[in-house]
Motif scaffolding. Structure first.
Motif, PDB file in Angstrom:
ATOM      1  N   GLN A 167       0.836  -1.208   0.000  1.00  0.00           N
ATOM      2  CA  GLN A 167       0.000   0.000   0.000  1.00  0.00           C
ATOM      3  C   GLN A 167       0.867   1.253   0.000  1.00  0.00           C
ATOM      4  N   ARG A 168       0.498   2.238  -0.822  1.00  0.00           N
ATOM      5  CA  ARG A 168       1.185   3.530  -0.840  1.00  0.00           C
ATOM      6  C   ARG A 168       0.650   4.371   0.317  1.00  0.00           C
ATOM      7  N   VAL A 169       1.561   5.021   1.034  1.00  0.00           N
ATOM      8  CA  VAL A 169       1.184   5.795   2.213  1.00  0.00           C
ATOM      9  C   VAL A 169       1.951   7.113   2.266  1.00  0.00           C
ATOM     10  N   PHE A 170       1.432   8.036   3.053  1.00  0.00           N
ATOM     11  CA  PHE A 170       2.161   9.251   3.397  1.00  0.00           C
ATOM     12  C   PHE A 170       1.805   9.586   4.833  1.00  0.00           C
ATOM     13  N   GLY A 171       2.669  10.322   5.500  1.00  0.00           N
ATOM     14  CA  GLY A 171       2.376  10.664   6.886  1.00  0.00           C
ATOM     15  C   GLY A 171       3.579  11.211   7.613  1.00  0.00           C
ATOM     16  N   LEU A 172       3.498  11.124   8.940  1.00  0.00           N
ATOM     17  CA  LEU A 172       4.554  11.598   9.825  1.00  0.00           C
ATOM     18  C   LEU A 172       5.071  10.440  10.664  1.00  0.00           C
ATOM     19  N   ALA A 173       6.381  10.367  10.825  1.00  0.00           N
ATOM     20  CA  ALA A 173       6.992   9.360  11.687  1.00  0.00           C
ATOM     21  C   ALA A 173       6.974   9.862  13.131  1.00  0.00           C
ATOM     22  N   ASP A 174       7.057   8.944  14.061  1.00  0.00           N
ATOM     23  CA  ASP A 174       7.122   9.259  15.493  1.00  0.00           C
ATOM     24  C   ASP A 174       8.334  10.157  15.757  1.00  0.00           C
ATOM     25  N   TRP A 175       8.157  11.234  16.501  1.00  0.00           N
ATOM     26  CA  TRP A 175       9.219  12.208  16.754  1.00  0.00           C
ATOM     27  C   TRP A 175      10.391  11.609  17.515  1.00  0.00           C
ATOM     28  N   HIS A 176      10.130  10.647  18.409  1.00  0.00           N
ATOM     29  CA  HIS A 176      11.178  10.127  19.281  1.00  0.00           C
ATOM     30  C   HIS A 176      11.864   8.886  18.742  1.00  0.00           C
ATOM     31  N   ARG A 177      11.596   8.527  17.500  1.00  0.00           N
ATOM     32  CA  ARG A 177      12.252   7.376  16.892  1.00  0.00           C
ATOM     33  C   ARG A 177      13.052   7.851  15.693  1.00  0.00           C
ATOM     34  N   ASP A 178      13.872   6.967  15.130  1.00  0.00           N
ATOM     35  CA  ASP A 178      14.629   7.355  13.948  1.00  0.00           C
ATOM     36  C   ASP A 178      13.681   7.846  12.865  1.00  0.00           C
ATOM     37  N   GLY A 179      14.152   8.804  12.091  1.00  0.00           N
ATOM     38  CA  GLY A 179      13.323   9.466  11.106  1.00  0.00           C
ATOM     39  C   GLY A 179      13.351   8.845   9.725  1.00  0.00           C
ATOM     40  N   THR A 180      13.002   9.660   8.750  1.00  0.00           N
ATOM     41  CA  THR A 180      12.698   9.192   7.397  1.00  0.00           C
ATOM     42  C   THR A 180      13.815   9.413   6.378  1.00  0.00           C
ATOM     43  N   LEU A 181      14.948   9.948   6.809  1.00  0.00           N
ATOM     44  CA  LEU A 181      16.055  10.136   5.880  1.00  0.00           C
ATOM     45  C   LEU A 181      16.859   8.844   5.754  1.00  0.00           C
ATOM     46  N   ALA A 182      16.138   7.760   5.528  1.00  0.00           N
ATOM     47  CA  ALA A 182      16.758   6.439   5.400  1.00  0.00           C
ATOM     48  C   ALA A 182      16.083   5.676   4.272  1.00  0.00           C
TER      49      ALA A 182
END
Length: 101
Positions: A86-101
């Motif tokens: 499934q294609r998704v968009f959203g926000l990652a949890d602030w206190h976990r590793d982010g999306t620059l991976a």
């Protein structure tokens, strides 16, 4: 996987480096997303959640970025409402590793 990591808060964006990190596994109620697009703002280098987890423990090296668009590749136990592929968009949890991976 390739990831942009930060290890030195004082260095700001100059301290960002591209490195190899292990693939994450999906924990309970987690979703693993293959990132196709990620958002990042330089002020993230000043946010406490970039450097510490919810318990206040140091989490460096940290992966910044929180906005994401991509495709679900794995679901953790108990995850509902999404499916692999499934294609998704959203926000990652602030206190976990982010999306620059």
């Amino acid at each position: 996987m390739k990831a942009i990591v930060v290890t030195d808060q004082a260095a700001g964006t100059a301290g960002m480096t591209l490195t190899e990190r292990p693939e994450p596994s999906a924990a309970i109620n987690d979703v693993i997303v293959q990132i196709h697009a990620s958002g990042f703002v330089p002020t993230e280098m000043e946010w406490p959640s970039t450097w510490t987890d919810r318990a206040g423990r140091d989490k460096t090296p940290s992966i910044p970025g929180h906005e994401l668009a991509g495709v679900v590749t794995a679901l953790g136990y108990g995850t509902t409402g999404l499916s692999v592929g499934q294609r998704v968009f959203g926000l990652a949890d602030w206190h976990r590793d982010g999306t620059l991976a």
